[in-house]
Structures are given as structure tokens and as C-alpha cells.
Design an enzyme around this catalytic site. Structure first.
Site, mmCIF file in Angstrom:
data_model
loop_
_atom_site.group_PDB
_atom_site.id
_atom_site.type_symbol
_atom_site.label_atom_id
_atom_site.label_comp_id
_atom_site.label_asym_id
_atom_site.label_seq_id
_atom_site.Cartn_x
_atom_site.Cartn_y
_atom_site.Cartn_z
ATOM 1 N N THR A 1 -3.639 -0.227 4.543
ATOM 2 C CA THR A 1 -2.488 0.454 5.130
ATOM 3 C C THR A 1 -1.226 -0.296 4.701
ATOM 4 O OG1 THR A 1 -3.802 1.188 7.014
ATOM 5 C CG2 THR A 1 -1.396 1.262 7.256
ATOM 6 N N TYR A 2 -0.357 0.430 4.005
ATOM 7 C CA TYR A 2 0.896 -0.137 3.497
ATOM 8 C C TYR A 2 2.028 0.192 4.452
ATOM 9 C CZ TYR A 2 -1.459 -1.159 -0.848
ATOM 10 O OH TYR A 2 -2.322 -1.674 -1.785
ATOM 11 N N TYR A 3 2.986 -0.729 4.537
ATOM 12 C CA TYR A 3 4.086 -0.599 5.483
ATOM 13 C C TYR A 3 5.432 -0.551 4.779
ATOM 14 C CZ TYR A 3 0.704 -1.263 9.070
ATOM 15 O OH TYR A 3 -0.381 -1.071 9.882
ATOM 16 N N ALA B 1 3.201 3.551 5.869
ATOM 17 C CA ALA B 1 3.611 4.520 4.849
ATOM 18 C C ALA B 1 2.432 5.365 4.407
ATOM 19 C CB ALA B 1 4.207 3.793 3.646
#
Length: 183
Positions: free
Chosen positions: A35-37, A105
Site C-alpha cells: 500500500t503506497y501513500y 494512493a
């Protein structure tokens, strides 16, 4: 220390056969959800940085790591600074990020078969929504020598390092989503 990486999109079977013929050590299969932020204070897409929480499952055992990836530092590969640390719980790490203004994101899901050969990790990736890829990577302080070694290993595997993709899996998925939205 830098992560020096070359990645190409390709079918796995010929590469797997070549790895076996070369005597590569099979390290196992792992499932990952990254999970990208997005940061509230700067645009990571513009600065070529990434912040993620990776949840990983190996042989039924789960773990989580938090990773910062700096901008690419080499035009001939995906080389970048990478800082990584284990976290006790991926959900708690995600909650901390979100509590201080970071927003998720996207999540990249993949299954990876890992091999070790000649000091490099060779990973056969099946990425949901993006396809099949092979990565050859190592950690090094001397970028040029590590990149050349990775390119030589790719050639030994029957792959052309000139076909490399410097876009991250996240970038590939977001590009596909943008293309779908435009249609």
C-alpha cells in the site's frame, strides 16, 4: 546503500528453466500487498519518491515492513536509496500514516518466486492487473558495477536488459487506470 534493479516484462517459464540450468537457489514464494501513500506536504509522483507499507505472507506466516524509496539516481536502471524497517503490524502502521495526513494512493498485489544467483536476487513477479515481470536486483554502494552485473545476469537468463522498464508496479497500474479513465 542503493537498491540496484533491472526489470523486464516477460513470460516466466523460459526464465525459470534457465535459472534451474544455471543452478540458482530457489528461495521460495511470497505474496505481497504493497500500500503506497501520498504525502500531505509534497507530491511523491513529482519527486520520484515512494512510501509504502508492505504486508507479506510466506508459508502462512505474515509480516509487515515500512519502506521509503528515494528518487532514482541512475539513468540506466531503477537504482535508488531504499530505507526499510519491520513494523509489528501493517494495519497499525497504515493507521499511523493516515492519522498524520498521509493518504493511501493504491495497493499493488503480487506473487513472487525468488531465486539467488551470483550475488543477485532474481524475482519472477506476477502482478495483479499489470502482468508478468522478472527483476534482477542487489544492494550495492558501487552502482555501475552492480548494474552491469545485473545486465550480464539478465543476458544469461535469455533476457535483454535494453528492454527494461524503469516504471514501478504502482506507476504501471496508475498509468493503466489513467488510460482506462480516458477511454
Amino acid at each position: 546503500m542503493y537498491e540496484v534493479e533491472l526489470k523486464v516484462e516477460t513470460d516466466h517459464e523460459p526464465v525459470r528453466e534457465r535459472l534451474d540450468a544455471l543452478g540458482a537457489a530457489f528461495l521460495g514464494t511470497v505474496e505481497q500487498a504493497d500500500t503506497y501513500y501520498d504525502a500531505p506536504h509534497r507530491e511523491f509522483a513529482e519527486t520520484d519518491e515512494a512510501l509504502r507499507v508492505r504486508r507479506e505472507t510466506v508459508d502462512g506466516e505474515s509480516s509487515a515492513v515500512m519502506t521509503y524509496k528515494g528518487p532514482k539516481v541512475d539513468a540506466g536502471s531503477k537504482t535508488r536509496e531504499e530505507i526499510e524497517t519491520a513494523v509489528g503490524d501493517g494495519d497499525d502502521a497504515a493507521a499511523i500514516f493516515e492519522s498524520v495526513g498521509f493518504e493511501a494512493a493504491a495497493t499493488v498485489r503480487k506473487e513472487r518466486d525468488r531465486y539467488r544467483l551470483d550475488g543477485y536476487t532474481v524475482t519472477l513477479d506476477s502482478v495483479a492487473g499489470a502482468g508478468s515481470f522478472v527483476e534482477v536486483e542487489t544492494e550495492a554502494e558501487e552502482i555501475d558495477a552492480a548494474r552491469e552485473g545485473a545486465a550480464d545476469l539478465m543476458r544469461d537468463l535469455g533476457l535483454d536488459p535494453d528492454d527494461q522498464i524503469r516504471t514501478s508496479y504502482l506507476g504501471l497500474l496508475l498509468d493503466d487506470a489513467d488510460a482506462d479513465a480516458r477511454e
